[in-house]
Design a protein around this motif. Structure first.
Motif, PDB file in Angstrom:
ATOM      1  N   MET A   1      -2.179   6.525   0.059  1.00 37.17           N
ATOM      2  CA  MET A   1      -2.122   5.069   0.071  1.00 37.17           C
ATOM      3  C   MET A   1      -0.664   4.613   0.047  1.00 37.17           C
ATOM      4  O   MET A   1       0.173   5.203  -0.636  1.00 37.17           O
ATOM      5  N   ASP A  99      -0.995  -0.727   1.821  1.00 32.57           N
ATOM      6  CA  ASP A  99      -2.404  -0.854   1.459  1.00 32.57           C
ATOM      7  C   ASP A  99      -2.594  -1.649   0.175  1.00 32.57           C
ATOM      8  O   ASP A  99      -3.623  -2.278  -0.019  1.00 32.57           O
ATOM      9  N   ARG A 132      -4.699  -8.772   2.255  1.00 34.47           N
ATOM     10  CA  ARG A 132      -4.632  -7.377   1.843  1.00 34.47           C
ATOM     11  C   ARG A 132      -4.743  -7.296   0.332  1.00 34.47           C
ATOM     12  O   ARG A 132      -4.778  -8.313  -0.351  1.00 34.47           O
TER      13      ARG A 132
END
Length: 394
Positions: A1, A99, A132
């Motif tokens: 990530m 992310d 996000r």
């Protein structure tokens, strides 16, 4: 990530900068690609009267760190958010999409900057929250000493985040009043430093381990010396401790080590009024990490007379050095100090109760018994739980 942490780190000083840095190291150790996006100028000097920066790192600086933010450059706020949402290109540090964004919420003063970053993250998607994952990591949801504007400023930030992480249940209830975003709770993991053999090491990290006295190990006889440590602000109750000291055991001394928010003169005046001039040592100014072990080694106990509070690393710091804690029943102090086991607990804002606790501390056998039960914090286990909460899907 891919994770971006937006918050203070070296050369900024103090527990929040240390926590941000350790969080980045720990997430990287789990295999994530992490960057810290920090401040070139964090606060106007008039809003933060103390020392903001240190020359010597209070830990291992995190290599993947940039300093794009300035309080006096609003364009830097939006530009960072826009960069973090940019299409992936090239690899680490290239402006690739992330992310997860971890927004370290420190003070309402920075709310306009946070809102600018969040606006850049939203881009063309519009709407209220970021498109996000954005986790607001709140060290304090609202300041202990509040202004009328603080609540709407913080609410505006939290409402635009995907989730909120706080360190206590009362803080979770407060956050839930300010946002509809999910709120999660994780006890703040220790981010402690100690000195051994002249070297600075990070307690619990892969680069070193905490060097603390073993539980029950022999310690010198009581020095009749207490310690108040850290930034001195009204909510931390130093004035309560001074009044308790005047009413408590007559031969006990106190060292006050830390920056005095708003000046030291009122404290000096109170010390003189209480006749404590020969018993209180004031050490104003930020305490460098390499000086901390000697302060704790000289103290029988750390005293935390807070009027209010959420979480404090000072209990872990004291226990790391084998020192019991006398504290008030506020925030996580009620669980991190075991009353009558490794410390003593009293009601907040009660000089008489605190004076009674100091007298009890020096009753025969009490201090030795408390010291024998002090154990250093389990740093790695605490961080494992904390990272699980950070990484929970938003």
């Amino acid at each position: 990530m891919r994770i971006a942490i937006i918050g203070p780190t070296h050369p900024y000083k103090g527990g929040i900068a240390q926590h941000t840095t350790e969080l980045a190291h720990r997430l990287t150790a789990r295999g994530h690609e992490v960057r810290i996006e920090s401040w070139s100028r964090q606060y106007p000097a008039r809003l933060y009267p103390g020392q903001q920066r240190v020359d010597t790192p209070e830990g291992t600086p995190f290599a993947a760190t940039s300093y794009p933010l300035s309080w006096r450059r609003p364009d830097s706020w939006f530009r960072l958010g826009r960069r973090l949402r940019a299409p992936a290109s090239g690899g680490p540090g290239s402006g690739a999409t992330v992310d997860l964004v971890v927004l370290v919420v420190v003070t309402p003063i920075q709310a306009p900057a946070y809102l600018g970053i969040l606006a850049g993250l939203r881009g063309r998607s519009g709407g209220g929250r970021s498109s996000r994952g954005v986790l607001a990591l709140c060290h304090n949801v609202l300041p202990h000493e509040r202004r009328r504007i603080d609540e709407p400023l913080v609410s505006a930030v939290l409402r635009r985040c995907s989730a909120v992480l706080v360190h206590t249940e009362p803080q979770a209830r407060l956050a839930a009043e300010l946002t509809a975003a999910p709120v999660r709770v994780a006890e703040m993991a220790p981010h402690l430093w100690t000195a051994a053999g002249g070297d600075m090491i990070l307690s619990g990290s892969g680069s070193g381990s905490a060097h603390a006295p073993e539980a029950g190990s022999s310690r010198p006889s009581p020095s009749r010396e207490l310690l108040f440590f850290g930034l001195v602000r009204p909510y931390k109750g130093l004035d309560v401790l001074l009044r308790a000291l005047a009413a408590g055991p007559e031969d006990v001394r106190l060292t006050v080590a830390g920056e005095f928010w708003g000046g030291i003169e009122s404290t000096r005046t109170l010390v003189a009024e209480l006749g404590l001039g020969e018993r209180v040592t004031l050490r104003p100014g930020y305490v460098p990490a390499e000086d901390v072990p000697a302060l704790f080694a000289a103290a029988d106990a750390l005293v935390l007379p807070y009027r209010a509070g959420t979480a404090s690393q000072n209990v872990d710091l004291a226990h790391l050095h084998g020192v019991p804690v006398v504290a008030t029943r506020v925030g996580t102090l009620t669980t991190s100090v075991r009353d009558g086991v490794d410390g003593l607990l009293v009601p907040p804002d009660d000089p008489a109760a605190l004076a009674a606790a100091l007298r009890r501390l020096y009753e025969p056998g009490v201090l030795a018994a408390l010291r024998a039960k002090v154990t250093p914090p389990d740093v790695d286990s605490a961080w494992d739980s904390y990272l699980d909460a950070v990484l929970k899907p938003c």
